[in-house]
Design a protein around this motif. Structure first.
Motif, PDB file in Angstrom:
ATOM      1  N   GLY A 150       0.824  -1.207   0.000  1.00 20.57           N
ATOM      2  CA  GLY A 150       0.000   0.000   0.000  1.00 20.57           C
ATOM      3  C   GLY A 150       0.854   1.250   0.000  1.00 20.57           C
ATOM      4  N   ASN A 151       0.448   2.214  -0.776  1.00 15.55           N
ATOM      5  CA  ASN A 151       1.117   3.514  -0.824  1.00 15.55           C
ATOM      6  C   ASN A 151       0.328   4.461   0.064  1.00 15.55           C
ATOM      7  N   ILE A 152       1.004   5.191   0.923  1.00 22.59           N
ATOM      8  CA  ILE A 152       0.333   6.039   1.909  1.00 22.59           C
ATOM      9  C   ILE A 152      -0.640   7.026   1.259  1.00 22.59           C
ATOM     10  N   TYR A 153      -0.342   7.493   0.064  1.00 26.35           N
ATOM     11  CA  TYR A 153      -1.238   8.453  -0.582  1.00 26.35           C
ATOM     12  C   TYR A 153      -2.516   7.782  -1.084  1.00 26.35           C
ATOM     13  N   PHE A 154      -2.446   6.491  -1.389  1.00 29.23           N
ATOM     14  CA  PHE A 154      -3.645   5.738  -1.723  1.00 29.23           C
ATOM     15  C   PHE A 154      -4.385   5.365  -0.436  1.00 29.23           C
ATOM     16  N   LEU A 155      -3.625   4.949   0.588  1.00 27.76           N
ATOM     17  CA  LEU A 155      -4.240   4.560   1.864  1.00 27.76           C
ATOM     18  C   LEU A 155      -4.980   5.722   2.502  1.00 27.76           C
ATOM     19  N   ALA A 156      -4.594   6.940   2.158  1.00 31.58           N
ATOM     20  CA  ALA A 156      -5.282   8.122   2.685  1.00 31.58           C
ATOM     21  C   ALA A 156      -6.771   8.096   2.351  1.00 31.58           C
ATOM     22  N   LYS A 157      -7.130   7.428   1.264  1.00 33.53           N
ATOM     23  CA  LYS A 157      -8.553   7.342   0.900  1.00 33.53           C
ATOM     24  C   LYS A 157      -9.332   6.563   1.957  1.00 33.53           C
ATOM     25  N   ILE A 158      -8.671   5.589   2.612  1.00 31.45           N
ATOM     26  CA  ILE A 158      -9.347   4.813   3.648  1.00 31.45           C
ATOM     27  C   ILE A 158      -9.562   5.670   4.885  1.00 31.45           C
ATOM     28  N   PHE A 159      -8.483   6.275   5.394  1.00 33.11           N
ATOM     29  CA  PHE A 159      -8.692   7.032   6.631  1.00 33.11           C
ATOM     30  C   PHE A 159      -9.507   8.290   6.402  1.00 33.11           C
ATOM     31  N   SER A 160      -9.471   8.837   5.206  1.00 30.33           N
ATOM     32  CA  SER A 160     -10.358   9.958   4.894  1.00 30.33           C
ATOM     33  C   SER A 160     -11.809   9.506   4.884  1.00 30.33           C
ATOM     34  N   SER A 161     -12.047   8.304   4.365  1.00 33.84           N
ATOM     35  CA  SER A 161     -13.407   7.744   4.369  1.00 33.84           C
ATOM     36  C   SER A 161     -13.909   7.506   5.787  1.00 33.84           C
TER      37      SER A 161
ATOM     38  N   GLY B 208     -13.208   9.522   8.133  1.00 31.96           N
ATOM     39  CA  GLY B 208     -13.299  10.848   8.747  1.00 31.96           C
ATOM     40  C   GLY B 208     -12.079  11.216   9.571  1.00 31.96           C
ATOM     41  N   LEU B 209     -10.943  10.574   9.295  1.00 32.14           N
ATOM     42  CA  LEU B 209      -9.725  10.825  10.066  1.00 32.14           C
ATOM     43  C   LEU B 209      -8.729  11.652   9.264  1.00 32.14           C
ATOM     44  N   SER B 210      -7.939  12.421   9.975  1.00 30.15           N
ATOM     45  CA  SER B 210      -6.924  13.253   9.331  1.00 30.15           C
ATOM     46  C   SER B 210      -5.657  12.442   9.053  1.00 30.15           C
ATOM     47  N   PHE B 211      -4.827  12.991   8.194  1.00 25.03           N
ATOM     48  CA  PHE B 211      -3.533  12.380   7.900  1.00 25.03           C
ATOM     49  C   PHE B 211      -2.712  12.324   9.195  1.00 25.03           C
ATOM     50  N   GLN B 212      -2.790  13.374   9.977  1.00 20.05           N
ATOM     51  CA  GLN B 212      -2.047  13.418  11.239  1.00 20.05           C
ATOM     52  C   GLN B 212      -2.491  12.298  12.175  1.00 20.05           C
ATOM     53  N   HIS B 213      -3.785  12.056  12.247  1.00 22.05           N
ATOM     54  CA  HIS B 213      -4.296  10.975  13.096  1.00 22.05           C
ATOM     55  C   HIS B 213      -3.764   9.623  12.625  1.00 22.05           C
ATOM     56  N   ALA B 214      -3.832   9.380  11.317  1.00 20.34           N
ATOM     57  CA  ALA B 214      -3.355   8.108  10.773  1.00 20.34           C
ATOM     58  C   ALA B 214      -1.854   7.948  11.019  1.00 20.34           C
ATOM     59  N   ALA B 215      -1.082   9.001  10.795  1.00 20.09           N
ATOM     60  CA  ALA B 215       0.364   8.929  11.023  1.00 20.09           C
ATOM     61  C   ALA B 215       0.657   8.644  12.490  1.00 20.09           C
ATOM     62  N   ALA B 216      -0.102   9.226  13.387  1.00 22.09           N
ATOM     63  CA  ALA B 216       0.089   8.975  14.817  1.00 22.09           C
ATOM     64  C   ALA B 216      -0.141   7.505  15.140  1.00 22.09           C
ATOM     65  N   THR B 217      -1.182   6.906  14.567  1.00 17.56           N
ATOM     66  CA  THR B 217      -1.443   5.491  14.843  1.00 17.56           C
ATOM     67  C   THR B 217      -0.310   4.629  14.311  1.00 17.56           C
ATOM     68  N   MET B 218       0.323   5.054  13.242  1.00 11.04           N
ATOM     69  CA  MET B 218       1.412   4.288  12.640  1.00 11.04           C
ATOM     70  C   MET B 218       2.678   4.338  13.491  1.00 11.04           C
ATOM     71  N   THR B 219       2.793   5.351  14.351  1.00  8.81           N
ATOM     72  CA  THR B 219       3.965   5.477  15.210  1.00  8.81           C
ATOM     73  C   THR B 219       3.698   4.962  16.616  1.00  8.81           C
ATOM     74  N   GLY B 220       2.439   4.608  16.900  1.00 13.03           N
ATOM     75  CA  GLY B 220       2.083   4.156  18.242  1.00 13.03           C
ATOM     76  C   GLY B 220       1.909   5.301  19.217  1.00 13.03           C
ATOM     77  N   MET B 221       1.723   6.499  18.695  1.00  4.94           N
ATOM     78  CA  MET B 221       1.549   7.687  19.543  1.00  4.94           C
ATOM     79  C   MET B 221       0.109   8.164  19.463  1.00  4.94           C
ATOM     80  N   SER B 222      -0.274   8.977  20.432  1.00  6.52           N
ATOM     81  CA  SER B 222      -1.561   9.668  20.317  1.00  6.52           C
ATOM     82  C   SER B 222      -1.380  10.780  19.286  1.00  6.52           C
ATOM     83  N   GLN B 223      -2.479  11.317  18.815  1.00  3.09           N
ATOM     84  CA  GLN B 223      -2.388  12.398  17.831  1.00  3.09           C
ATOM     85  C   GLN B 223      -1.666  13.600  18.436  1.00  3.09           C
ATOM     86  N   GLU B 224      -1.937  13.872  19.704  1.00  2.93           N
ATOM     87  CA  GLU B 224      -1.300  15.006  20.374  1.00  2.93           C
ATOM     88  C   GLU B 224       0.218  14.786  20.511  1.00  2.93           C
ATOM     89  N   GLU B 225       0.620  13.568  20.900  1.00  2.00           N
ATOM     90  CA  GLU B 225       2.049  13.260  21.023  1.00  2.00           C
ATOM     91  C   GLU B 225       2.746  13.370  19.665  1.00  2.00           C
TER      92      GLU B 225
END
Length: 131
Positions: free
Chosen positions: A77-88, A90-107
């Protein structure tokens, strides 16, 4: 002919190259289908049934169902294509990136404001310190 890929030994890094594009072709095409509202509605109504319409591997389908973006990237999967899933979702790119690092969105946001992740431990395996 095998190409030399010196970037394969960077810890925690998945490089989207031609080989990964071939592996993830159907996963990425599924993601692109979510650009149409009617497809998003069908996917949300029965995610498994919609995924089964695509010739993806079972591992790819499970990664989508689990919303495991790191696993999706490992499966081509390419992150720019996967963005269609998290956008669907209702999540932001920042939220998805945070989950990928194991951090909260704020962290994650604070880490980025502080200059991003440390290069320590994220260089080529075997790379000497300071070079």
């Amino acid at each position: 002919m095998s190409l030399d890929k010196p970037y394969t030994n960077i810890p925690g890094t998945t490089i989207f190259d031609a080989d990964m594009a071939r592996i993830g072709y159907h996963l990425n095409q599924f993601c692109m289908s979510l650009m149409k509202a009617e497809n998003r509605e069908r996917f949300k109504a029965d995610e498994r049934a919609y995924l089964n319409e695509w010739p993806m591997t079972e591992e790819q389908k499970l990664a989508v169902l689990d919303r495991d973006y790191n696993r999706m990237m490992d499966q081509g999967g390419n992150i720019y294509f996967l963005a269609k899933i998290f956008s669907s979702d209702g999540l932001s790119f920042q939220h998805a990136a945070a989950t990928m690092t194991g951090m909260s969105q704020e962290e994650y946001a604070q880490m980025m404001l502080n200059g991003g992740r440390s290069p320590q431990g994220n260089r080529y395996l075997g790379e000497e310190k300071g070079k």
